[in-house]
Design an enzyme around this catalytic site. Structure first.
Site, PDB file in Angstrom:
ATOM      1  N   SER A  23       8.883  -8.929 -13.867  1.00 12.48           N
ATOM      2  CA  SER A  23       8.006 -10.033 -13.449  1.00 12.48           C
ATOM      3  C   SER A  23       7.879 -10.085 -11.932  1.00 12.48           C
ATOM      4  O   SER A  23       6.789 -10.285 -11.397  1.00 12.48           O
ATOM      5  CB  SER A  23       8.556 -11.371 -13.944  1.00 12.48           C
ATOM      6  OG  SER A  23       8.728 -11.346 -15.332  1.00 12.48           O
ATOM      7  N   ARG A  27       4.428  -8.752  -9.490  1.00 12.83           N
ATOM      8  CA  ARG A  27       3.858  -9.785  -8.619  1.00 12.83           C
ATOM      9  C   ARG A  27       3.977  -9.369  -7.151  1.00 12.83           C
ATOM     10  O   ARG A  27       3.034  -9.504  -6.370  1.00 12.83           O
ATOM     11  CB  ARG A  27       4.579 -11.121  -8.831  1.00 12.83           C
ATOM     12  CG  ARG A  27       4.213 -11.870 -10.109  1.00 12.83           C
ATOM     13  CD  ARG A  27       5.205 -13.024 -10.292  1.00 12.83           C
ATOM     14  NE  ARG A  27       4.922 -13.925 -11.394  1.00 12.83           N
ATOM     15  CZ  ARG A  27       5.186 -13.672 -12.671  1.00 12.83           C
ATOM     16  NH1 ARG A  27       5.692 -12.493 -13.021  1.00 12.83           N
ATOM     17  NH2 ARG A  27       4.942 -14.577 -13.606  1.00 12.83           N
ATOM     18  N   ARG A 124      -4.081  -8.412 -27.343  1.00 13.82           N
ATOM     19  CA  ARG A 124      -3.389  -9.496 -26.627  1.00 13.82           C
ATOM     20  C   ARG A 124      -4.430 -10.391 -25.967  1.00 13.82           C
ATOM     21  O   ARG A 124      -5.207  -9.941 -25.126  1.00 13.82           O
ATOM     22  CB  ARG A 124      -2.404  -8.921 -25.605  1.00 13.82           C
ATOM     23  CG  ARG A 124      -1.311  -8.101 -26.260  1.00 13.82           C
ATOM     24  CD  ARG A 124      -0.354  -7.497 -25.267  1.00 13.82           C
ATOM     25  NE  ARG A 124       0.506  -8.500 -24.641  1.00 13.82           N
ATOM     26  CZ  ARG A 124       1.439  -8.209 -23.740  1.00 13.82           C
ATOM     27  NH1 ARG A 124       1.610  -6.956 -23.340  1.00 13.82           N
ATOM     28  NH2 ARG A 124       2.192  -9.162 -23.220  1.00 13.82           N
ATOM     29  N   SER A 169       0.073 -18.392 -22.668  1.00 14.20           N
ATOM     30  CA  SER A 169       0.808 -17.522 -21.739  1.00 14.20           C
ATOM     31  C   SER A 169       0.757 -18.108 -20.342  1.00 14.20           C
ATOM     32  O   SER A 169      -0.310 -18.479 -19.863  1.00 14.20           O
ATOM     33  CB  SER A 169       0.190 -16.116 -21.729  1.00 14.20           C
ATOM     34  OG  SER A 169       0.767 -15.337 -20.700  1.00 14.20           O
ATOM     35  N   SER A 170       1.913 -18.160 -19.682  1.00  8.85           N
ATOM     36  CA  SER A 170       1.947 -18.641 -18.299  1.00  8.85           C
ATOM     37  C   SER A 170       1.314 -17.620 -17.356  1.00  8.85           C
ATOM     38  O   SER A 170       0.999 -17.943 -16.211  1.00  8.85           O
ATOM     39  CB  SER A 170       3.385 -18.929 -17.873  1.00  8.85           C
ATOM     40  OG  SER A 170       4.146 -17.733 -17.868  1.00  8.85           O
ATOM     41  N   SER A 197       6.695 -21.285 -20.836  1.00  5.01           N
ATOM     42  CA  SER A 197       7.415 -20.411 -19.896  1.00  5.01           C
ATOM     43  C   SER A 197       7.299 -20.889 -18.449  1.00  5.01           C
ATOM     44  O   SER A 197       7.066 -20.093 -17.543  1.00  5.01           O
ATOM     45  CB  SER A 197       6.888 -18.964 -19.987  1.00  5.01           C
ATOM     46  OG  SER A 197       6.537 -18.608 -21.281  1.00  5.01           O
ATOM     47  N   ASP A 313      11.573 -14.584 -23.514  1.00  3.66           N
ATOM     48  CA  ASP A 313      11.987 -13.177 -23.624  1.00  3.66           C
ATOM     49  C   ASP A 313      13.471 -13.058 -23.935  1.00  3.66           C
ATOM     50  O   ASP A 313      13.884 -12.320 -24.829  1.00  3.66           O
ATOM     51  CB  ASP A 313      11.657 -12.417 -22.332  1.00  3.66           C
ATOM     52  CG  ASP A 313      10.169 -12.126 -22.206  1.00  3.66           C
ATOM     53  OD1 ASP A 313       9.428 -12.413 -23.164  1.00  3.66           O
ATOM     54  OD2 ASP A 313       9.744 -11.624 -21.156  1.00  3.66           O
ATOM     55  N   ARG A 386      11.934  -4.788 -26.025  1.00  3.72           N
ATOM     56  CA  ARG A 386      12.944  -5.819 -26.305  1.00  3.72           C
ATOM     57  C   ARG A 386      13.481  -5.724 -27.736  1.00  3.72           C
ATOM     58  O   ARG A 386      14.640  -6.035 -27.986  1.00  3.72           O
ATOM     59  CB  ARG A 386      12.397  -7.211 -26.007  1.00  3.72           C
ATOM     60  CG  ARG A 386      11.995  -7.349 -24.560  1.00  3.72           C
ATOM     61  CD  ARG A 386      12.195  -8.716 -23.951  1.00  3.72           C
ATOM     62  NE  ARG A 386      11.717  -8.702 -22.582  1.00  3.72           N
ATOM     63  CZ  ARG A 386      12.376  -8.211 -21.541  1.00  3.72           C
ATOM     64  NH1 ARG A 386      13.586  -7.702 -21.707  1.00  3.72           N
ATOM     65  NH2 ARG A 386      11.856  -8.214 -20.333  1.00  3.72           N
ATOM     66  N   LYS A 411       9.642   0.657 -20.849  1.00  4.55           N
ATOM     67  CA  LYS A 411       8.782  -0.408 -20.303  1.00  4.55           C
ATOM     68  C   LYS A 411       9.509  -1.214 -19.233  1.00  4.55           C
ATOM     69  O   LYS A 411       8.903  -1.651 -18.261  1.00  4.55           O
ATOM     70  CB  LYS A 411       8.314  -1.317 -21.439  1.00  4.55           C
ATOM     71  CG  LYS A 411       7.255  -2.326 -21.009  1.00  4.55           C
ATOM     72  CD  LYS A 411       6.701  -3.059 -22.211  1.00  4.55           C
ATOM     73  CE  LYS A 411       5.816  -4.212 -21.811  1.00  4.55           C
ATOM     74  NZ  LYS A 411       4.487  -3.825 -21.351  1.00  4.55           N
TER      75      LYS A 411
END
EC number: 2.5.1.19
Length: 427
Positions: A23, A27, A124, A169-170, A197, A313, A386, A411
């Site tokens: 994350s 960013r 998605r 989704s955030s 989230s 997550d 995950r 990933k």
């Protein structure tokens, strides 16, 4: 299909320095590309998602150099919006942390860019983000299915008064927040629905501040962003360890420690997923916090019933940890599992049943009762990193577990299984 069988593990002990946060990495890369000046990013995650972001930035004319191990990136910012040299198509794999922020950032100015990805990326949803960008003047077309990628972006975003649905989704809000300061006009973003989230929004705001932009946050319901701003490089920036990746090792310590210590995150971390450690503590493990580490020592684990919306997550790791807890565990308010790398609620329920658990899969919750003895199973991973890492924990029993397509961990954590083996004592 490739598979990996993990033999039973008697004990897990030791320390691991975590790879960089996915994350934070993506960013930071985008903000560094938009910023004035040169940025040196340290402890950058080397993974598929980050490679997709780097490839996209390169195609958009951003210059960077990577160290041999790909964890240091020296990147020269554009000092403003990114521009394509001509019509351009960017392939972003299944990287939501690249697709959503780029979909917004590339609506600044006049571009003609197509964003596409793997088949799962085309499943998605991105409609809520597109709706919000259109309210701000963006010119966006769906090329296949309405509300899903691929998208054609033709610039036009100027800011203004915008609503965004926060319930799916955030990342949609994150994308708008990171783009709005570069728009010519001021932007007011109003959040509809319950914001999922929320801690991920804190990561975004924290990083924007690091790059010199602050915005007014009114209780996460309204954000006021001044237009016509510039991001400025902080010079050097150290990417925190990935708190979601920490969850597997901390859980292993709770189930079969010894003591497991993860370094690269700690009590001062900006990532909400560090709160995973509190959940393990609630289940009976012993947690020790430092500024740059979290340690977990084995305890007798008991079931919990909790709202997991704040750590979606890491909450997946609790689903497999529940196999080692006394009683029935319920994880609630996790609908957004369904729109991740795969439908994680369905996938988790399906695979937990294979190892013998009794599972109730609700619309937005999962209830798990462990069996008296776990069964050996071939675990489908659904091309979801995950799922592979969560189900590795089954080996902390007296039963082996076979993970199908183990390399899907690339990933976020390419050498996950090697690191787990290094800290494990075979039964």
């Amino acid at each position: 299909m490739e598979s990996l069988t993990l033999q039973p593990i008697a004990r897990v002990d030791g320390a691991i320095n975590l790879p960089g946060s996915k994350s934070v990495s993506n960013r930071a890369l985008l903000l560094a590309a938009l910023a004035c000046g040169k940025t040196v990013l340290m402890n950058l995650l080397d993974s598929d998602d980050v490679r997709h972001m780097l490839n996209a930035l390169s195609a958009l004319g951003i210059n960077y150099t990577l160290s041999a191990d790909r964890t240091r990136c020296d990147i020269t910012g554009n000092g403003g919006a990114l521009h394509a040299p001509g019509a351009l198509e960017l392939f972003l794999g299944n990287a939501g942390t690249a697709m959503r922020p780029l979909a917004a950032a590339l609506c600044l100015g006049q571009n003609e860019i197509v964003l596409t990805g793997e088949p799962r990326m085309k499943e998605r949803p991105i409609g809520h983000l597109v709706d919000s960008l259109r309210q701000g003047g963006a010119n966006i077309d769906y090329l296949e299915q309405e509300n899903y990628p691929p998208l054609r972006l033709r610039g036009g975003f100027t800011g203004g008064d915008i609503e965004v649905d926060g319930s799916v989704s955030s990342q949609f809000l994150t994308a708008l927040l990171m783009t709005a300061p570069l728009a010519p006009e001021d932007t007011i973003i109003r959040v509809k629905g319950e914001l999922v989230s929320k801690p991920y929004i804190d990561i975004t705001l924290n990083l924007m501040k690091t790059f010199g932009v602050e915005i007014a946050n009114h209780h996460y319901q309204q954000f006021v962003v001044k237009g016509g701003q510039k991001y400025h490089s902080p010079g050097r920036y150290l990417v925190e360890g990935d708190a979601s990746s920490a969850s597997y090792f901390l859980a292993a310590g709770a189930i079969k420690g010894g003591t497991v210590k993860v370094t690269g995150i700690g009590r001062k971390s900006m990532q909400g997923d560090i709160r995973f450690a509190d959940v393990l503590e609630k289940m009976g493990a012993t947690i020790t916090w430092g500024d740059d580490f979290i340690a977990c020592t084995r305890g007798e684990l008991h079931a919990i019933d909790m709202d997991m919306n704040h750590i979606p997550d890491a909450a997946m790791t609790i689903a497999t940890t529940a196999l080692f807890a006394k009683g029935t565990t319920t994880l609630r308010n996790i609908y957004n599992w369904r729109v991740k790398e795969t439908d994680r609620l369905f996938a988790m329920a399906t695979e937990l049943r294979k190892v013998g658990a009794e599972v109730e899969e609700g619309h937005d919750y999962i209830r798990i009762t462990p069996p008296a003895k776990l069964q050996h199973a071939d675990i489908g991973t659904y091309n979801d990193h995950r799922m592979a890492m969560c189900f590795s924990l089954v080996a902390l029993s007296d039963t082996p577990v076979t993970i199908l397509d183990p390399k899907c961990t690339a990933k976020t954590f390419p050498d996950y299984f090697e690191q787990l083996a290094r800290m494990s004592t075979p039964a």
